[in-house]
Every structure is written in structure tokens, then in C-alpha cells.
Design an enzyme around this catalytic site. Structure first.
Site, PDB file in Angstrom:
ATOM      1  N   ASP A  31       4.760   7.121  -1.797  1.00  0.00           N
ATOM      2  CA  ASP A  31       4.461   5.828  -1.479  1.00  0.00           C
ATOM      3  C   ASP A  31       3.835   5.445  -0.123  1.00  0.00           C
ATOM      4  O   ASP A  31       4.278   5.920   1.024  1.00  0.00           O
ATOM      5  CB  ASP A  31       5.749   5.172  -1.758  1.00  0.00           C
ATOM      6  CG  ASP A  31       5.452   3.486  -1.931  1.00  0.00           C
ATOM      7  OD1 ASP A  31       5.920   3.232  -2.950  1.00  0.00           O
ATOM      8  OD2 ASP A  31       5.151   2.914  -1.052  1.00  0.00           O
ATOM      9  N   ILE A  32       2.868   4.584   0.015  1.00  0.00           N
ATOM     10  CA  ILE A  32       2.144   4.358   1.372  1.00  0.00           C
ATOM     11  C   ILE A  32       3.204   3.418   2.286  1.00  0.00           C
ATOM     12  O   ILE A  32       2.922   3.437   3.420  1.00  0.00           O
ATOM     13  CB  ILE A  32       1.112   3.634   1.053  1.00  0.00           C
ATOM     14  CG1 ILE A  32       0.045   4.090   2.134  1.00  0.00           C
ATOM     15  CG2 ILE A  32       1.050   2.204   0.640  1.00  0.00           C
ATOM     16  CD1 ILE A  32      -1.454   3.319   1.732  1.00  0.00           C
TER      17      ILE A  32
ATOM     18  N   GLN B 106       8.134  -6.352  -8.968  1.00  0.00           N
ATOM     19  CA  GLN B 106       6.868  -5.405  -9.110  1.00  0.00           C
ATOM     20  C   GLN B 106       5.561  -6.246  -8.517  1.00  0.00           C
ATOM     21  O   GLN B 106       5.186  -7.317  -8.921  1.00  0.00           O
ATOM     22  CB  GLN B 106       6.478  -5.506 -10.632  1.00  0.00           C
ATOM     23  CG  GLN B 106       5.367  -4.448 -11.116  1.00  0.00           C
ATOM     24  CD  GLN B 106       5.161  -4.203 -12.642  1.00  0.00           C
ATOM     25  OE1 GLN B 106       5.637  -5.050 -13.363  1.00  0.00           O
ATOM     26  NE2 GLN B 106       4.413  -3.247 -12.661  1.00  0.00           N
TER      27      GLN B 106
ATOM     28  N   HIS C  89       5.183   2.307 -12.844  1.00  0.00           N
ATOM     29  CA  HIS C  89       5.339   3.147 -11.980  1.00  0.00           C
ATOM     30  C   HIS C  89       6.939   3.359 -11.560  1.00  0.00           C
ATOM     31  O   HIS C  89       7.786   2.281 -12.000  1.00  0.00           O
ATOM     32  CB  HIS C  89       4.793   3.159 -10.585  1.00  0.00           C
ATOM     33  CG  HIS C  89       4.891   1.820 -10.015  1.00  0.00           C
ATOM     34  ND1 HIS C  89       4.346   0.576 -10.294  1.00  0.00           N
ATOM     35  CD2 HIS C  89       5.791   1.407  -8.944  1.00  0.00           C
ATOM     36  CE1 HIS C  89       4.643  -0.240  -9.483  1.00  0.00           C
ATOM     37  NE2 HIS C  89       5.527   0.092  -8.472  1.00  0.00           N
ATOM     38  N   PHE C  90       7.211   4.695 -11.446  1.00  0.00           N
ATOM     39  CA  PHE C  90       8.834   4.845 -11.138  1.00  0.00           C
ATOM     40  C   PHE C  90       8.967   5.223  -9.672  1.00  0.00           C
ATOM     41  O   PHE C  90       8.364   6.116  -9.269  1.00  0.00           O
ATOM     42  CB  PHE C  90       9.248   5.886 -12.065  1.00  0.00           C
ATOM     43  CG  PHE C  90       9.431   5.451 -13.508  1.00  0.00           C
ATOM     44  CD1 PHE C  90       8.263   5.471 -14.348  1.00  0.00           C
ATOM     45  CD2 PHE C  90      10.646   5.059 -14.078  1.00  0.00           C
ATOM     46  CE1 PHE C  90       8.440   5.124 -15.777  1.00  0.00           C
ATOM     47  CE2 PHE C  90      10.812   4.543 -15.496  1.00  0.00           C
ATOM     48  CZ  PHE C  90       9.533   4.346 -15.994  1.00  0.00           C
ATOM     49  N   HIS C  91       9.685   4.581  -9.002  1.00  0.00           N
ATOM     50  CA  HIS C  91       9.877   4.952  -7.380  1.00  0.00           C
ATOM     51  C   HIS C  91      11.057   5.869  -7.534  1.00  0.00           C
ATOM     52  O   HIS C  91      12.229   5.783  -8.351  1.00  0.00           O
ATOM     53  CB  HIS C  91      10.562   3.716  -6.638  1.00  0.00           C
ATOM     54  CG  HIS C  91       9.805   2.663  -6.334  1.00  0.00           C
ATOM     55  ND1 HIS C  91       8.905   2.289  -5.561  1.00  0.00           N
ATOM     56  CD2 HIS C  91       9.253   1.640  -7.280  1.00  0.00           C
ATOM     57  CE1 HIS C  91       8.442   1.250  -5.594  1.00  0.00           C
ATOM     58  NE2 HIS C  91       8.517   0.773  -6.721  1.00  0.00           N
TER      59      HIS C  91
HETATM   60  P1  5GP Z   1       6.454  -2.407  -6.817  1.00  0.00           P
HETATM   61  O1  5GP Z   1       6.844  -3.433  -5.900  1.00  0.00           O
HETATM   62  O2  5GP Z   1       5.040  -2.895  -7.511  1.00  0.00           O
HETATM   63  O3  5GP Z   1       7.413  -1.573  -7.699  1.00  0.00           O
HETATM   64  O4  5GP Z   1       6.004  -1.307  -5.983  1.00  0.00           O
HETATM   65  C1  5GP Z   1       4.713  -0.829  -5.703  1.00  0.00           C
HETATM   66  C2  5GP Z   1       4.675   0.291  -4.395  1.00  0.00           C
HETATM   67  O5  5GP Z   1       3.355   0.664  -4.494  1.00  0.00           O
HETATM   68  C3  5GP Z   1       5.024  -0.314  -3.238  1.00  0.00           C
HETATM   69  O6  5GP Z   1       6.278   0.553  -2.725  1.00  0.00           O
HETATM   70  C4  5GP Z   1       3.873   0.074  -2.195  1.00  0.00           C
HETATM   71  O7  5GP Z   1       4.153   0.499  -1.025  1.00  0.00           O
HETATM   72  C5  5GP Z   1       3.091   1.022  -3.013  1.00  0.00           C
HETATM   73  N1  5GP Z   1       1.648   0.760  -2.849  1.00  0.00           N
HETATM   74  C6  5GP Z   1       0.809  -0.099  -3.038  1.00  0.00           C
HETATM   75  N2  5GP Z   1      -0.399   0.226  -2.623  1.00  0.00           N
HETATM   76  C7  5GP Z   1      -0.457   1.465  -2.537  1.00  0.00           C
HETATM   77  C8  5GP Z   1      -1.253   2.331  -2.058  1.00  0.00           C
HETATM   78  O8  5GP Z   1      -2.403   2.116  -2.191  1.00  0.00           O
HETATM   79  N3  5GP Z   1      -1.061   3.876  -2.168  1.00  0.00           N
HETATM   80  C9  5GP Z   1       0.236   4.269  -2.269  1.00  0.00           C
HETATM   81  N4  5GP Z   1       0.328   5.530  -2.465  1.00  0.00           N
HETATM   82  N5  5GP Z   1       1.207   3.236  -2.318  1.00  0.00           N
HETATM   83  C10 5GP Z   1       0.845   2.187  -2.660  1.00  0.00           C
END
Ligand code: 5GP
Ligand code: ZN
Length: 135
Positions: free
Chosen positions: A29-30, A92, A98-100
Site C-alpha cells: 500500500d502506498i 472504500q 482489494h483486501f488489506h
Molecule cells: P480503501 O480505503 O479503498 O479500502 O483503500 C485504498 C488503499 O489503496 C489505501 O490504503 C491507499 O493508500 C491505497 N492506494 C491508493 N492509491 C494507490 C496507488 O496508486 N498505489 C498503491 N500501492 N496503493 C494505493
């Protein structure tokens, strides 16, 4: 399609790649909430668990244990959370499933607030019935 994870899967945007097969991509994760915070992503574009194909979900679930174990060991974690946000209300931000995998250390306080409560009399069974009726 203007989807960041589709673009990463297509190699159009760089990432710290951990694993890839025909159906699954695993990247760091970035914006990590702990060292080693990892995303396990089906290559198929779907937004939520309930609109993703069984094939993609199976592929994700097949690799998840191996990845979780490697991530936790690599960063010396005491445990890990597997988290999947479905929908804006659930946090989200990227609308591609996606799964963290979030490595945890004892006492790190990452998810300090867990707002648990107790159902009033009869409410749990009513909700359970509403859910069963929709299966
Ligand atoms: P969500 O809140 O949708 O569950 O999590 C999205 C996740 O994607 C966040 O933790 C965010 O840091 C990560 N993310 C967003 N854009 C990018 C990207 O361009 N590259 C990577 N590696 N992670 C990303
Ligand atoms: Zn996508």
C-alpha cells in the site's frame, strides 16, 4: 477504465509488487498504516465482494494465507488484520475490490476504537431473520 488498480495491474502505474499470478496482484500500500501494509487485489475489475466473480474471489482467498504469513514474518508482526472495505460508507476509497493485510504489533493502537454495543431484547433475532430471508 479510469481505475487506479486496473492501471497498476496493466503495468501502467508503478508499484512495489510482491506477487502476481493470472488472477491476483499483491502490492504494498502506498499509504501504509503499518510497515508491510499490503493489498491483495483481483485483476478482474469489480467493486465489492458481492459483485466479484467466484473465480476471482477464490484466487484471492487461495493466496491470502501465504501472503499474510510472509508479510507478518517479514516485518516481525505479532498479528495482522485482514480488512476489506465495501462501499464509501465503509471507508472504500478505491472502487476496485482489494483486501488489506495490516501487520500489527502488540499495543500499537492502530485500531483503538471498536464501538461495540449490545442489542436490545429481540433485535438480534429480528435482524437475523431479515438477513436469512434475503439469502
Ligand atoms: P480503501 O480505503 O479503498 O479500502 O483503500 C485504498 C488503499 O489503496 C489505501 O490504503 C491507499 O493508500 C491505497 N492506494 C491508493 N492509491 C494507490 C496507488 O496508486 N498505489 C498503491 N500501492 N496503493 C494505493
Ligand atoms: Zn479496476
Amino acid at each position: 477504465m479510469d481505475c487506479i488498480f486496473c492501471k497498476i495491474a496493466a503495468g501502467q502505474i508503478p508499484c512495489s509488487k510482491i506477487y502476481e499470478d493470472q488472477e491476483v496482484l499483491v502490492i504494498l500500500d502506498i499509504g501504509p498504516v503499518s510497515d508491510g501494509h499490503t493489498l491483495v487485489i483481483p485483476k478482474e475489475h469489480c467493486t465489492k465482494v458481492h459483485n466479484c466473480s467466484s473465480q476471482s474471489l477464490s484466487a484471492v482467498m487461495t493466496v491470502l494465507p501465504k501472503i499474510a504469513s510472509a508479510v507478518a514474518e517479514a516485518v516481525g508482526a505479532d498479528g495482522y488484520n485482514i480488512l476489506c472495505n465495501n462501499g464509501r460508507a465503509a471507508g472504500q476509497l478505491v472502487e476496485h475490490l482489494h483486501f488489506h493485510i495490516i501487520p500489527r504489533k502488540t499495543g500499537d493502537g492502530v485500531f483503538n476504537h471498536w464501538p461495540a454495543f449490545k442489542y436490545p431484547q429481540g433485535k438480534a433475532e429480528k435482524i437475523a431473520e431479515e438477513i436469512r430471508a434475503r439469502l
